[in-house]
Design a protein around this motif. Sequence first.
Motif, PDB file in Angstrom:
ATOM      1  N   ASN A 431       0.803  -1.220   0.000  1.00 47.84           N
ATOM      2  CA  ASN A 431       0.000   0.000   0.000  1.00 47.84           C
ATOM      3  C   ASN A 431       0.839   1.274   0.000  1.00 47.84           C
ATOM      4  N   TYR A 432       2.165   1.117  -0.146  1.00 42.19           N
ATOM      5  CA  TYR A 432       3.040   2.274  -0.355  1.00 42.19           C
ATOM      6  C   TYR A 432       3.514   2.368  -1.810  1.00 42.19           C
ATOM      7  N   MET A 433       3.074   1.434  -2.643  1.00 46.85           N
ATOM      8  CA  MET A 433       3.558   1.396  -4.025  1.00 46.85           C
ATOM      9  C   MET A 433       3.186   2.647  -4.813  1.00 46.85           C
ATOM     10  N   ASP A 434       2.117   3.337  -4.389  1.00 51.78           N
ATOM     11  CA  ASP A 434       1.720   4.566  -5.090  1.00 51.78           C
ATOM     12  C   ASP A 434       2.758   5.672  -4.921  1.00 51.78           C
ATOM     13  N   ILE A 435       3.648   5.536  -3.935  1.00 49.05           N
ATOM     14  CA  ILE A 435       4.706   6.534  -3.749  1.00 49.05           C
ATOM     15  C   ILE A 435       5.760   6.393  -4.846  1.00 49.05           C
ATOM     16  N   ALA A 436       6.067   5.162  -5.206  1.00 46.64           N
ATOM     17  CA  ALA A 436       7.121   4.904  -6.190  1.00 46.64           C
ATOM     18  C   ALA A 436       6.611   4.889  -7.621  1.00 46.64           C
ATOM     19  N   PHE A 437       5.318   4.566  -7.817  1.00 45.63           N
ATOM     20  CA  PHE A 437       4.784   4.398  -9.172  1.00 45.63           C
ATOM     21  C   PHE A 437       3.466   5.141  -9.330  1.00 45.63           C
ATOM     22  N   ASN A 438       3.248   5.699 -10.521  1.00 44.40           N
ATOM     23  CA  ASN A 438       1.963   6.335 -10.785  1.00 44.40           C
ATOM     24  C   ASN A 438       0.967   5.299 -11.298  1.00 44.40           C
ATOM     25  N   ALA A 439      -0.260   5.740 -11.576  1.00 45.93           N
ATOM     26  CA  ALA A 439      -1.330   4.814 -11.957  1.00 45.93           C
ATOM     27  C   ALA A 439      -1.006   4.072 -13.245  1.00 45.93           C
ATOM     28  N   THR A 440      -0.367   4.754 -14.195  1.00 45.70           N
ATOM     29  CA  THR A 440      -0.019   4.105 -15.469  1.00 45.70           C
ATOM     30  C   THR A 440       0.987   2.981 -15.262  1.00 45.70           C
ATOM     31  N   GLN A 441       1.999   3.233 -14.453  1.00 45.78           N
ATOM     32  CA  GLN A 441       3.018   2.209 -14.190  1.00 45.78           C
ATOM     33  C   GLN A 441       2.419   0.996 -13.488  1.00 45.78           C
ATOM     34  N   LEU A 442       1.573   1.246 -12.494  1.00 43.55           N
ATOM     35  CA  LEU A 442       0.939   0.138 -11.772  1.00 43.55           C
ATOM     36  C   LEU A 442       0.000  -0.642 -12.683  1.00 43.55           C
ATOM     37  N   LYS A 443      -0.682   0.056 -13.583  1.00 46.16           N
ATOM     38  CA  LYS A 443      -1.582  -0.623 -14.518  1.00 46.16           C
ATOM     39  C   LYS A 443      -0.798  -1.537 -15.450  1.00 46.16           C
ATOM     40  N   LEU A 444       0.376  -1.081 -15.908  1.00 49.22           N
ATOM     41  CA  LEU A 444       1.221  -1.924 -16.754  1.00 49.22           C
ATOM     42  C   LEU A 444       1.644  -3.193 -16.014  1.00 49.22           C
ATOM     43  N   MET A 445       2.078  -3.038 -14.765  1.00 51.98           N
ATOM     44  CA  MET A 445       2.489  -4.201 -13.972  1.00 51.98           C
ATOM     45  C   MET A 445       1.317  -5.156 -13.757  1.00 51.98           C
ATOM     46  N   LYS A 446       0.157  -4.589 -13.453  1.00 52.25           N
ATOM     47  CA  LYS A 446      -1.020  -5.444 -13.215  1.00 52.25           C
ATOM     48  C   LYS A 446      -1.414  -6.155 -14.509  1.00 52.25           C
ATOM     49  N   GLY A 447      -1.224  -5.489 -15.659  1.00 50.78           N
ATOM     50  CA  GLY A 447      -1.520  -6.130 -16.933  1.00 50.78           C
ATOM     51  C   GLY A 447      -0.630  -7.325 -17.191  1.00 50.78           C
ATOM     52  N   ILE A 448       0.654  -7.221 -16.812  1.00 56.59           N
ATOM     53  CA  ILE A 448       1.571  -8.362 -16.931  1.00 56.59           C
ATOM     54  C   ILE A 448       1.093  -9.507 -16.053  1.00 56.59           C
ATOM     55  N   LYS A 449       0.721  -9.185 -14.819  1.00 59.60           N
ATOM     56  CA  LYS A 449       0.200 -10.192 -13.893  1.00 59.60           C
ATOM     57  C   LYS A 449      -1.023 -10.899 -14.501  1.00 59.60           C
ATOM     58  N   ASP A 450      -1.918 -10.141 -15.102  1.00 54.66           N
ATOM     59  CA  ASP A 450      -3.150 -10.726 -15.651  1.00 54.66           C
ATOM     60  C   ASP A 450      -2.868 -11.653 -16.828  1.00 54.66           C
ATOM     61  N   ILE A 451      -1.826 -11.351 -17.619  1.00 55.28           N
ATOM     62  CA  ILE A 451      -1.475 -12.226 -18.745  1.00 55.28           C
ATOM     63  C   ILE A 451      -0.937 -13.564 -18.237  1.00 55.28           C
ATOM     64  N   PHE A 452      -0.046 -13.514 -17.249  1.00 53.82           N
ATOM     65  CA  PHE A 452       0.533 -14.736 -16.703  1.00 53.82           C
ATOM     66  C   PHE A 452      -0.479 -15.529 -15.873  1.00 53.82           C
ATOM     67  N   ASP A 453      -1.380 -14.820 -15.223  1.00 59.75           N
ATOM     68  CA  ASP A 453      -2.244 -15.440 -14.211  1.00 59.75           C
ATOM     69  C   ASP A 453      -3.648 -14.840 -14.296  1.00 59.75           C
ATOM     70  N   PRO A 454      -4.383 -15.147 -15.372  1.00 67.78           N
ATOM     71  CA  PRO A 454      -5.680 -14.483 -15.603  1.00 67.78           C
ATOM     72  C   PRO A 454      -6.710 -14.715 -14.506  1.00 67.78           C
ATOM     73  N   ASN A 455      -6.611 -15.827 -13.802  1.00 69.30           N
ATOM     74  CA  ASN A 455      -7.566 -16.083 -12.717  1.00 69.30           C
ATOM     75  C   ASN A 455      -7.088 -15.560 -11.360  1.00 69.30           C
ATOM     76  N   GLY A 456      -5.882 -14.993 -11.344  1.00 71.53           N
ATOM     77  CA  GLY A 456      -5.392 -14.360 -10.121  1.00 71.53           C
ATOM     78  C   GLY A 456      -5.147 -15.310  -8.966  1.00 71.53           C
ATOM     79  N   ILE A 457      -4.718 -16.550  -9.279  1.00 70.07           N
ATOM     80  CA  ILE A 457      -4.561 -17.529  -8.201  1.00 70.07           C
ATOM     81  C   ILE A 457      -3.182 -17.479  -7.543  1.00 70.07           C
ATOM     82  N   LEU A 458      -2.173 -16.892  -8.229  1.00 73.34           N
ATOM     83  CA  LEU A 458      -0.797 -16.977  -7.741  1.00 73.34           C
ATOM     84  C   LEU A 458      -0.484 -15.847  -6.753  1.00 73.34           C
TER      85      LEU A 458
END
Length: 468
Positions: A431-458
Amino acid sequence: MNALTPEILQQLAAVVGDAFLFSDLETRQKYGHDQTEDLMFPPAVVIKPADTHQVSQVLKIANQFKIPVTAIGAQTGLSGGALSVHQGIGLSMERLNKILEIDEQNLQVTVEPAVITQVLREAVAEKGLFYPPDPSSQGSCWIGGNVAENAGGARAVKYGVTKDYVLNLEVVLANGEIIWTGAHTLKNSTGYNLTQLMVGSEGTLGIITKIVMKLLPATSHNVLMLVPFFKAEQACEAVSAIFKAGIVPSALEFMERDAIDWALKFVDGVSIPITDAVQAHLLIEVDGNYPDVLFQEAEKIMTVIEHFDIDEVLFADTEDQKNALWRMRRCVGEAVKSNSVYKEEDTVVPRYALPQLLSGIKQIGNKYGFQSVCYGHAGDGNLHVNIIKGNLTDEQWNTEVTKGIREIFELTVSLNGTLSGEHGIGYVQKNYMDIAFNATQLKLMKGIKDIFDPNGILNPGKIFPDKM
């Protein structure tokens, strides 16, 4: 996320065998914590696969029924990366614990994730080879966890961190597919670098089952010195000055006075006279194969630090004395934990900014009423900040300290630093990640996560802020 039913448990038991599936409370609690504060999140079931194939079968079942899976290693982590915060399956990797091959011709080693880091270092050392990353917990942490968190250690200042040694990975994806991420080569510019994407991903993109790492030829000599400073900020200033003088130490560690005092009480057989006015120490090592060169480097370091306000420098004369000094440094975290409930933050800045970081941390502590004990890999600009509960009330601990931590991270980022140098983000820093990254950067990272793990189990509930 769905709950485990008796039918799903039966399918999982058919994969690993009844003897390696545990649903009793005692086992679940044993695997429900790591070294992060006093947090406890038992998984609904603990499973211990024997090999890559079993890991694959478990993930196929978990993905089909949308069951959370958290990989559990040696449980030495400090950011809550191995905590099963959504219950589900705690996937203990402990049975994948073999050094598969030491390739002396190519200076490479292939290991399974549950190999203890120190065991690996000693095994390759017997063949005249060197695996440099050396986390303080190297005697108990595992290589798989080191890769998942991109662990560093004291000698990262000269030799780099875990990512600098990983060549290729066997990974089981969320749907159970098995891939290799790269090649067993020192150079690789073939497509996206999936290997380095996986390093530091904290079990959120896949489960690592084999690791190919490069090695170096072993060095034969080192010189180790302990330098006491009368002003802690000057100890931080000296770090940059040593590099500017053209010296690259193999280790350059900072310890505040409280850190070294507590460590000396905690470790048996180590005695160092320290005058009352000393505020901090630098532990400095140079290594190589030619003693004459090392002594010249040590003399050059002395000419640098003599410009600061220091006490008498201790040179470690014997291997026993060197080992004692390193034992003292490596147990600082345990020593702090034995004295008080604490929170450990893993800040990192460009090394020239260390004095500003240390001064700012103390000012923030005064503002919010907490004591901090600082130490870390100063040569990397990596400062571990242990915030001590002491006499603080639970209300102060849970509200005021949290505000202070946010300000410490804001200061760190303002100095061109970031939230973690080697411990990872995991559960407690997300919950401190917003200090280091803006919304666009976090969205890119979350998009990578969704490609590898679309059901969010990992490893759900890690890295990403609760509110995005």
